[in-house]
Design a protein around this motif. Structure first.
Motif, short mmCIF file in Angstrom:
data_model
loop_
_atom_site.label_atom_id
_atom_site.label_comp_id
_atom_site.label_asym_id
_atom_site.label_seq_id
_atom_site.Cartn_x
_atom_site.Cartn_y
_atom_site.Cartn_z
N ALA A 5 0.85 -1.20 0.00
CA ALA A 5 0.00 0.00 0.00
C ALA A 5 0.88 1.23 0.00
N PRO A 6 0.45 2.29 -0.70
CA PRO A 6 1.26 3.51 -0.76
C PRO A 6 1.38 4.15 0.60
N ARG A 7 2.56 4.71 0.88
CA ARG A 7 2.82 5.37 2.15
C ARG A 7 2.94 6.87 1.93
N LEU A 8 2.24 7.63 2.72
CA LEU A 8 2.32 9.08 2.63
C LEU A 8 3.53 9.57 3.41
N GLY A 9 4.31 10.42 2.79
CA GLY A 9 5.44 11.00 3.48
C GLY A 9 4.98 12.01 4.51
N GLY A 326 -5.24 21.24 -10.71
CA GLY A 326 -5.21 19.78 -10.85
C GLY A 326 -3.87 19.30 -11.36
N GLY A 327 -3.29 20.02 -12.34
CA GLY A 327 -1.95 19.66 -12.80
C GLY A 327 -0.92 19.81 -11.70
N LEU A 328 -1.09 20.85 -10.87
CA LEU A 328 -0.18 21.04 -9.73
C LEU A 328 -0.25 19.86 -8.76
N THR A 329 -1.47 19.36 -8.51
CA THR A 329 -1.62 18.21 -7.63
C THR A 329 -0.95 16.97 -8.22
N ALA A 330 -1.15 16.75 -9.52
CA ALA A 330 -0.51 15.60 -10.17
C ALA A 330 1.01 15.71 -10.13
N LEU A 331 1.53 16.92 -10.34
CA LEU A 331 2.97 17.13 -10.27
C LEU A 331 3.49 16.85 -8.86
N LEU A 332 2.74 17.28 -7.86
CA LEU A 332 3.15 17.05 -6.48
C LEU A 332 3.24 15.56 -6.18
N VAL A 333 2.22 14.80 -6.60
CA VAL A 333 2.22 13.36 -6.39
C VAL A 333 3.39 12.72 -7.13
N ALA A 334 3.63 13.17 -8.36
CA ALA A 334 4.74 12.60 -9.13
C ALA A 334 6.08 12.87 -8.47
N LEU A 335 6.26 14.07 -7.96
CA LEU A 335 7.53 14.42 -7.32
C LEU A 335 7.78 13.62 -6.05
N TYR A 336 6.70 13.27 -5.34
CA TYR A 336 6.85 12.56 -4.07
C TYR A 336 6.79 11.04 -4.23
N ARG A 337 6.02 10.52 -5.21
CA ARG A 337 5.78 9.09 -5.26
C ARG A 337 6.41 8.40 -6.46
N ALA A 338 6.67 9.13 -7.55
CA ALA A 338 7.26 8.50 -8.73
C ALA A 338 8.78 8.50 -8.62
N PRO A 339 9.47 7.52 -9.25
CA PRO A 339 10.93 7.49 -9.17
C PRO A 339 11.57 8.72 -9.79
#
Length: 663
Positions: A5-9, A326-339
Motif C-alpha cells: 500500500a502507498p505510504r504518505l510522506g 489539478g496539474g499542480l496536484t498531479a505534479l506534487l504526487v509525481a515528485l513525491y511518489r514517482a521514481p
C-alpha cells in the motif's frame, strides 16, 4: 506478485492535516448559504399598520425565483394560515413580483408573512415579516431558528460542494497533466490512483448533492435525504437536471480514464500513440467542458447580466482552474511518489500553468465586473471582501509558482548515463525529452521493491539447485535484505537531489495555498454577489420610500397616565403618509371605545437616521376626544419616530411612541 500500500510522506501528511483544518474553519464560519435573490419590497411593508385588511400580500425580488404553493404563507396571531395558497405571478418586465390572496374578513391583529423559495442560481432564500390590521397584537407564531440552507444539512451540503469542486479539479487537471505534460505518467500507479480518486470524489459528491437538495432547500431535516417524492421534485428543477447530467457525463469520464490508463499507457507504436493522444484530448476536453457546464448552467452564470456570455466564460474559468491546480496536484504526487519526473514534463506544465493563469485573469476580470459592479462593493460587501481574499491567494500562488520555475531552471541537464533514481532529469525518454518512455525503466518504488524481492527468491532457489550448500531460506532472506537496501539507496539518492528537493517543497507550498483557494472559492459561490446585494439595498430603500403606498398611516397606541381616568387608546391617522404636507387626525378613546376628553395632546416626529427633529406638532381640539392638525410637514422619507404626549390632569401625563414609515 504482491504489492505494498502507498505510504504518505510526512510532508504530504502535514499538507492533508493543514487542508482539513483550513477547510473546517472556512466551512464553520461560512454559515448557511447566502441567497442570491433578495426581497426588495412587499405590500404591506414590514411593520406596517393598515386600517383595513388587504386583499393580498405581494413580494418583490431582485431576480427570478422558483415558487410553489407553500412559498408564501400568511399566518394570523394564533399561527393559523389565512392565505388561499394560490401563488399569483405578477412579474412584469424586469420586475419580479409574486402574490398570494388572503381570506376575506380578517380581524384586527398582527399577521406574519413567512416566505421560502429558491433563487435562479440554485440557492435557497427565506425570510419573514409582520404587518398589523387595526392595531398591533401579540402573536403566537414561532418561526424556525435555523434558516433554510443552514444547520447540519447546510454544512453537509457545503462540504459536498467543496468535494465536488476538488474532485473536478483533480480529475480534469490530472488527466490533462498526463496528456499534455507527462505521457509516461499514464503508467505510474500513484498518478492513476490520484485521477481515479478524483473521479470517485466528484461522483460521490454529486450523488450527495442530489440527495441533500430537497432537505437543503425545503425541509432542513437530514432524514428527508431518501424522500423519493422530494427527489422527484428536485429532478424537475434546473439544479436537479444539472446534477443528473453531471452523473451521465461522469460515465463518459470513466471511459476516458479507463482508456488513458489502459490502452494509452500500453501503446508503443508512435503513430498509434499520437492518434490516441489526439482522440483522448478532444474527447476529454468535450467531457470536461460538459461537466463544467453543469455548474455554469445552474449557478451564478445562469442569471443576472449577460448570461449568454457569462456561461461560456464560467466554463473557461473552471477549466483553467482545473488545468492549473489539478496539474499542480498531479505534479506534487509525481515528485513525491514517482521514481523520477523529466525536466521537460515540468517545463511543459509550467507553460500550461502560465496559460491557465492568463485565462483566469481574463475571465476573472469579466466575472468581477459582472458580479461586483462598483469599486465600493469590493470593500463594503462580503462577496467583494471574499473576492479580494481570493485574488490575494491567486497572487501568492503565482509568486510561489515563480519560485518553482526558478527551481526548474536549476535542474541539471539530462544526460545519457542518468538512471531512474537520479532525480527529475531521468533516463530514457526523460533524457531525450520524449513524451513516451518504457515504464519498466523507472518502476514505482513499491513495485521495484517487490520485483527485486521476487528476483532474490529466484536467486536463492537457483543457488540451492546448483548445490552451493547454502540454505535456501537463508539465501532468500539475505537477497530480500539486499533488495531493500538497494531500494532505500535509490530513494535516498533521489531525495538527495537539491534541485528536486527544492522543487518538491515549493510545489507542496503551492498545493497548500491551492487548498485554501479552493475553499474560499466554494464559500464565494454560495455568497450573495455584491451587485445583487447593492441593488437589493437600493430596492429596499425605494420600497421604504413608499412604505404605505396609496393609503394613509393609521396606528393605535394604548396609554396609561397613572391617574384617574388615565387609561385609554390614541388612534392617529396621517394622510397621505408621505413626504410633504400631511393631515393629522388624533382620537383619544376610553378602554370601552368612547371618546375621552383630555386637556392637552402634543405630537412630535423624529428621523434619527438623518438627525432630523423632533419636529413638534400642536393639534387643535375639534370636539371631545378629537384633535387635528393640517399641513404637518415631513421633509424626507424614512422610518420616523412618532411621539404622542397625553395629559389627563394637571399632574398626570405620559408620552407614548411608535415608529412609522413615511414614503
Amino acid at each position: 506478485m504482491t504489492t505494498t500500500a502507498p505510504r504518505l510522506g510526512p510532508a504530504l501528511t502535514r499538507l492533508l492535516l493543514v487542508a482539513a483544518a483550513l477547510l473546517g474553519a472556512l466551512l464553520a464560519t461560512a454559515g448557511p448559504a447566502s441567497a442570491h435573490a433578495a426581497l426588495t419590497g412587499s405590500d404591506p411593508q414590514d411593520g406596517a399598520v393598515v386600517a383595513t385588511a388587504p386583499k393580498e400580500v405581494n413580494l418583490t425580488f431582485s431576480e427570478q425565483v422558483a415558487m410553489s404553493g407553500d412559498s408564501i404563507r400568511v399566518l394570523d396571531p394564533a399561527g393559523k394560515r389565512v392565505d388561499t395558497g394560490e401563488i399569483r405571478d405578477l412579474c412584469s418586465g424586469s420586475v419580479v413580483r409574486y402574490g398570494v390572496a388572503l381570506l376575506p374578513g380578517l380581524p384586527d391583529g398582527t399577521y406574519t408573512v413567512a416566505w421560502q423559495t429558491v433563487s435562479a442560481d440554485s440557492h435557497p432564500v427565506s425570510g419573514a415579516f409582520t404587518f398589523s390590521v387595526g392595531a398591533p397584537s401579540k402573536t403566537a407564531v414561532a418561526l424556525p431558528d435555523t434558516p433554510v440552507g443552514g444547520g447540519l444539512v447546510g454544512a453537509l451540503y457545503g462540504i459536498a460542494r467543496y468535494v465536488s469542486y476538488a474532485g473536478f479539479v483533480v480529475l480534469v487537471g490530472g488527466g490533462a497533466f498526463v496528456l499534455a505534460c507527462w505521457p509516461r505518467g499514464a503508467a505510474m500507479r500513484p498518478v492513476q490512483r490520484l485521477v481515479v480518486r478524483g473521479w470517485l470524489a466528484l461522483t460521490a459528491a454529486t450523488l450527495a448533492l442530489l440527495l441533500l437538495r430537497h432537505p437543503y432547500t425545503k425541509t432542513g431535516r437530514l432524514g428527508d435525504v431518501f424522500d423519493l417524492g422530494g427527489l422527484r421534485d428536485v429532478l424537475q428543477t434546473k439544479t436537479g437536471a444539472a446534477l443528473s447530467s453531471r452523473l451521465l457525463l461522469l460515465g463518459a469520464a470513466a471511459l476516458f480514464v479507463a482508456v488513458l490508463f489502459g490502452a494509452y499507457a500500453r501503446r508503443r507504436d508512435e503513430k498509434e500513440h499520437k492518434d490516441l493522444t489526439f482522440g483522448l484530448a478532444i474527447g476529454g476536453t468535450v467531457v470536461a467542458a460538459g461537466i463544467a457546464g453543469t455548474w455554469a448552467l445552474a449557478e451564478h452564470a445562469s442569471t443576472g447580466l449577460q448570461p449568454g456570455i457569462a456561461m461560456p466564460v464560467d466554463i473557461l474559468h473552471l477549466l483553467a482552474v482545473a488545468a492549473w491546480l489539478g496539474g499542480l496536484t498531479a505534479l506534487l504526487v509525481a515528485l513525491y511518489r514517482a521514481p523520477s519526473v523529466e525536466r521537460s514534463a515540468v517545463e511543459r506544465y509550467s507553460k500550461v500553468a502560465f496559460g491557465s493563469v492568463v485565462v483566469l485573469a481574463a475571465t476573472g476580470v469579466y466575472q468581477t465586473w459582472r458580479q461586483v459592479g462598483t469599486w465600493s462593493a469590493l470593500t463594503d460587501t462580503r462577496y467583494g471582501q471574499l473576492l479580494l481574499v481570493k485574488v490575494g491567494l491567486v497572487a501568492v500562488l503565482v509568486g510561489i509558482g515563480w519560485v518553482s520555475r526558478r527551481w526548474v531552471k536549476r535542474l541539471a541537464a539530462p544526460t545519457s548515463t542518468s538512471t531512474a533514481g537520479e532525480g527529475v532529469a531521468g533516463a530514457g525518454a526523460g533524457a531525450s525529452g520524449e513524451d513516451v518512455a518504457d515504464p519498466s525503466l523507472e518502476p514505482e518504488d513499491d513495485e521495484a521493491e517487490t520485483s527485486e524481492a521476487e528476483g532474490a527468491d529466484e536467486e536463492a532457489v537457483g543457488a540451492e539447485a546448483a548445490g552451493d550448500g547454502v540454505d535456501a531460506e537463508r539465501a532468500a532472506q539475505l537477497a530480500r535484505q539486499r533488495a531493500a537496501v538497494a531500494t532505500a539507496r535509490r530513494k535516498k539518492a533521489r531525495d538527495a537531489d537539491p534541485e528536486r528537493t527544492g522543487l518538491r517543497r515549493s510545489v507542496l507550498t503551492e498545493a497548500a495555498v491551492a487548498v485554501v483557494l479552493l475553499a474560499v472559492t466554494t464559500v464565494l459561490t454560495s455568497t450573495e454577489p455584491a451587485r445583487t446585494e447593492e441593488e437589493a439595498g437600493k430596492g429596499r430603500a425605494s420600497a421604504g420610500a413608499s412604505a404605505v403606498p396609496n393609503r394613509p398611516i393609521d396606528v393605535r397606541i394604548p396609554f396609561d397616565t397613572g391617574g384617574v381616568d388615565g387609561k385609554g387608546t390614541v388612534q392617529l391617522t396621517l394622510d397621505p403618509g408621505r413626504t410633504g404636507a400631511n393631515a393629522l387626525h388624533l382620537y383619544v378613546l376610553r378602554p370601552n371605545g368612547r371618546a375621552l376628553d383630555v386637556p392637552e395632546v402634543k405630537v412630535s416626529f423624529t428621523l434619527k437616521e438623518k438627525d432630523i427633529g423632533p419636529l413638534p406638532v400642536l393639534p387643535d381640539r375639534i370636539q371631545t376626544g378629537h384633535w387635528t392638525a393640517s399641513g404637518v410637514q415631513l421633509p424626507m422619507p424614512g422610518e420616523w419616530l412618532m411621539q404622542v404626549t397625553v395629559r389627563t390632569s394637571d399632574i398626570d401625563q405620559t408620552t407614548i411612541e411608535k415608529n412609522v414609515k413615511i414614503g
